[in-house]
Design a protein around this motif. Structure first.
Motif, PDB file in Angstrom:
ATOM      1  N   ILE A 208       0.873  -1.186   0.000  1.00 16.31           N
ATOM      2  CA  ILE A 208       0.000   0.000   0.000  1.00 16.31           C
ATOM      3  C   ILE A 208       0.905   1.230   0.000  1.00 16.31           C
ATOM      4  CG2 ILE A 208      -1.766   1.275   1.274  1.00 16.31           C
ATOM      5  CD1 ILE A 208      -2.540  -1.379   2.595  1.00 16.31           C
ATOM      6  N   THR A 209       0.656   2.153  -0.906  1.00 18.20           N
ATOM      7  CA  THR A 209       1.517   3.333  -1.009  1.00 18.20           C
ATOM      8  C   THR A 209       0.686   4.620  -1.035  1.00 18.20           C
ATOM      9  OG1 THR A 209       1.438   3.409  -3.406  1.00 18.20           O
ATOM     10  CG2 THR A 209       3.163   2.033  -2.425  1.00 18.20           C
ATOM     11  N   SER A 211       0.373   6.474  -3.529  1.00 20.54           N
ATOM     12  CA  SER A 211      -0.436   6.596  -4.754  1.00 20.54           C
ATOM     13  C   SER A 211      -1.766   5.877  -4.612  1.00 20.54           C
ATOM     14  CB  SER A 211       0.309   6.157  -6.019  1.00 20.54           C
ATOM     15  OG  SER A 211       1.128   5.103  -5.758  1.00 20.54           O
ATOM     16  N   ASP A 212      -1.827   4.851  -3.752  1.00 20.67           N
ATOM     17  CA  ASP A 212      -3.130   4.229  -3.470  1.00 20.67           C
ATOM     18  C   ASP A 212      -4.041   5.239  -2.769  1.00 20.67           C
ATOM     19  OD1 ASP A 212      -2.478   1.665  -4.487  1.00 20.67           O
ATOM     20  OD2 ASP A 212      -1.277   1.316  -2.685  1.00 20.67           O
ATOM     21  N   THR A 216      -7.505   6.534  -4.256  1.00 23.49           N
ATOM     22  CA  THR A 216      -8.734   6.422  -3.458  1.00 23.49           C
ATOM     23  C   THR A 216      -9.436   7.771  -3.385  1.00 23.49           C
ATOM     24  OG1 THR A 216      -7.672   4.723  -2.121  1.00 23.49           O
ATOM     25  CG2 THR A 216      -9.628   5.750  -1.188  1.00 23.49           C
TER      26      THR A 216
END
Ligand code: DAH
Length: 317
Positions: A208-209, A211-212, A216
């Motif tokens: 998970i980063t 950019s996630d 979102t």
């Protein structure tokens, strides 16, 4: 003449009196009928006819009078259905409630679970566990209402992140909506204001980063505002995220702050009994009242809590 009297009777009661005087125990006809056996054949037949005729007459007049009484009653109770109805005041849903509902639907559609926490918080959940120990200067960023027993009116829904992780551990994908409190009051700051908080923590392998988080929020913003929104990120600082960012949104020809967020600080995970070598994720927080003001073109945050019904009716919902 009896027949005229019957036909001229004005009320059911008047007719009843006549009937009693005629057919009652001491009635005129009753007396005649008693004497029937002494009469000649012809006179008997005549009396019988008179008897039937009178009874019929009473019956007919009774029906007429009852009918007239019913009509009079109906005329008195007549409802004019063509008249305008009395205006009824219908309630409206408060903008906060309405927008919370919309946000809840959007986050739930993205797999987030709604969780709640108390508005009176202890120091641990509101500050310490969020990597803000007692000496931490970031505590000064939030003008806090302290209660005599050392508890606080929660200054941020981030406290619910802590409660959620303590309760559920990881992996976790939750969000929370609710009121927060700070000692500030002007057109853009209210002592009581709304926030939405989110948290997504999973195994390190899931990678998970930031950019996630951005993706979102892009999805969220386009669903909430009903069109594709242009976003940008800026570096920021929060004790409970590292790195920390703020995400802005293009609003007309200006950039407006949409939310704050970042990757959950390892200390925060540790404080909730989660191993930061095993888990990582992002958290985010919206200054929700401000967002609702943007969406509906409202200009004074204090109106949310003033309770002015005229404002509620005209706030765009
Ligand atoms: N709690 C922060 C505030 O009230 C907002 C916030 C920032 C929440 C970063 C977060 C976050 O979850 O990751 O100013």
């Amino acid at each position: 003449m009896l027949k005229d009297n019957i036909n001229n009777a004005k009320t059911v009661e008047e007719l009843q009196e006549l009937y009693t005087a005629t057919f009652g125990k001491n009635g005129t006809m009753t007396a005649k009928l008693k004497e029937m056996k002494n009469l000649e054949m012809d006179a008997r037949a005549q009396l019988n006819r008179e008897n039937t005729e009178l009874r019929e007459l009473f019956k007919t007049r009774q029906a007429e009078l009852e009918n007239a009484a019913l009509n009079a009653k109906l005329a008195g109770e007549y409802i004019d259905v063509t008249l305008d109805a009395e205006p009824k005041n219908r309630g409206t849903i408060h903008p906060t409630t309405q927008s919370f509902k919309e946000a809840v639907a959007i986050f739930e559609s993205m797999g987030y679970t709604l969780m709640t926490g108390p508005e009176i918080e202890d120091d641990w959940h509101n500050f310490t566990a969020l990597n803000m120990p007692a000496y931490h200067p970031a505590r000064d960023m939030q003008d806090t209402f302290f209660l005599p027993n050392g508890n606080v009116m929660r200054t941020q829904t981030s406290a619910v992140q802590i409660r959620a992780m303590e309760k559920q551990g990881a992996p976790i994908k939750m969000f929370s909506v609710g009121q927060c409190y700070r000692k500030e009051l002007d057109a853009t700051h209210s002592a009581m204001f709304d926030q939405i908080e989110g948290l997504y923590v999973d195994k390190v392998e899931k990678k998970i980063t930031l950019s996630d988080l951005l993706g979102t929020m892009r999805t969220f913003a386009s669903k909430f505002f009903g069109r594709e929104m242009e976003l940008r990120i800026r570096p920021s600082y929060f004790p409970f995220t590292e790195p920390s960012i703020e995400i802005d949104m293009k609003w007309g020809d200006r950039w407006m702050e949409l939310l704050c967020g970042g990757m959950v600080h390892p200390n925060v995970l540790k404080n909730c009994g989660i191993d930061p070598n095993e888990y990582q994720g992002f958290a985010f927080g919206f200054g929700w009242s401000r967002l609702v003001m943007m969406k509906y073109g409202l200009n004074d945050i204090r109106a949310f809590t003033d309770g002015d019904v005229r404002w509620l009716k005209n706030s765009g919902f």
